[in-house]
Design an enzyme around this catalytic site. Sequence first.
Site, mmCIF file in Angstrom:
data_model
loop_
_atom_site.group_PDB
_atom_site.id
_atom_site.type_symbol
_atom_site.label_atom_id
_atom_site.label_comp_id
_atom_site.label_asym_id
_atom_site.label_seq_id
_atom_site.Cartn_x
_atom_site.Cartn_y
_atom_site.Cartn_z
ATOM 1 N N LYS A 163 0.763 -1.458 -0.461
ATOM 2 C CA LYS A 163 -0.629 0.049 -0.089
ATOM 3 C C LYS A 163 1.253 1.293 -0.155
ATOM 4 C CE LYS A 163 -3.572 -2.412 2.022
ATOM 5 N NZ LYS A 163 -4.452 -2.834 3.700
ATOM 6 N N GLN A 220 -5.403 -1.689 9.073
ATOM 7 C CA GLN A 220 -5.216 -3.319 8.742
ATOM 8 C C GLN A 220 -5.745 -4.169 9.312
ATOM 9 O OE1 GLN A 220 -3.524 -3.384 5.642
ATOM 10 N NE2 GLN A 220 -3.589 -6.034 5.896
ATOM 11 N N ASP A 230 -11.573 1.906 3.809
ATOM 12 C CA ASP A 230 -11.774 0.477 4.018
ATOM 13 C C ASP A 230 -13.474 0.284 3.748
ATOM 14 O OD1 ASP A 230 -9.956 -1.264 4.137
ATOM 15 O OD2 ASP A 230 -9.586 -0.493 5.950
HETATM 16 N N1 GUN Z 1 -6.478 -6.861 6.020
HETATM 17 C C1 GUN Z 1 -6.958 -7.713 4.874
HETATM 18 N N2 GUN Z 1 -7.437 -7.404 3.800
HETATM 19 C C2 GUN Z 1 -7.837 -5.551 4.377
HETATM 20 C C3 GUN Z 1 -8.314 -4.685 3.972
HETATM 21 O O1 GUN Z 1 -9.301 -4.985 2.767
HETATM 22 N N3 GUN Z 1 -8.595 -3.927 5.066
HETATM 23 C C4 GUN Z 1 -8.241 -3.681 5.889
HETATM 24 N N4 GUN Z 1 -8.213 -3.039 7.370
HETATM 25 N N5 GUN Z 1 -7.411 -5.206 6.460
HETATM 26 C C5 GUN Z 1 -7.654 -6.398 5.474
#
Ligand code: GUN
Length: 286
Positions: free
Chosen positions: A52, A96, A119
């Site tokens: 990211k 996350q 998200d």
């Molecule tokens: N962990 C796995 N996929 C995601 C996601 O799309 N967003 C977040 N915040 N954590 C994750």
Amino acid sequence: MARILDGKQIASELKENIALEIAKLKEQSIVPGLAVVLVGEDPASKVYVGHKEKACQALGIHSEVIRLAETITTQELLVQIKQLNQRSDIHGILVQLPLPQQLDEQRIIESVSPDKDVDGFHPINVGLLSLGRKTFVPCTPRGIMEMLKFSAIDVAGKHAVIIGRSNIVGKPLAALLLAQNATVTVCHSHTVNLAQVTKEADILIAAVGKGRFVTENMVKQGAIIIDVGINREGKKLVGDVDFDEVEQVASAITPVPGGVGPLTIMMLMANTIEAAKRRALCNKAK
Ligand code: GUN
């Protein structure tokens, strides 16, 4: 042999549009800003957060990773998120997941301002999505819908079967597919005769979290296969679908890696830009 749905290629084409959007914002002196909160040392989470960060750098999005100790309390984490909610240079916040066990995950998700919830996990945004209203759409389901659109796969009237009912993928994806007039079935660990259900799918989405879970006998001839899984098998990454087997019967299939993953990241970039635009509109209205 199935057509390969190349997520890397699609993501790189979408990236060009996103770069244009960022350039337009910069003309108005707006630099989109994303904060990613990473708690603890989960190796997979570290890798995802690294991807990211890299994507933000490549596009000129300001990014900050807030790294916090595994032992942090819910209260301490809420303080950190409150500060991010108040900052005008941060348009998007992503915590996350998964979080360490001692943390109240739901409370933390709900503490992110819905306007910065890139998200799409806040209950307000989940509700808007389920009503088919405009909102932040969770990145992986949004990436899957973009992939289908880009590949000229019309879902209307098709039977889409999703394996997995998570809040991150299965449930929001079901809402998006329904909004585009697919007939949707969501399967999970209690589903009886799973293979019988999945064999009905025109579009089969695997989001189970188990390597090579979907085998040839579970797939209808000519089905479109979307593999959301990323599982470690020694040094190799494999999806939730046994690619070599299923490729023989499917009409189209996503690879792992290089399928859904690159689109998920691109959608996070798109959501961050969306958040920056929203803020700009709010500021203008003041
Ligand atoms: N962990 C796995 N996929 C995601 C996601 O799309 N967003 C977040 N915040 N954590 C994750």
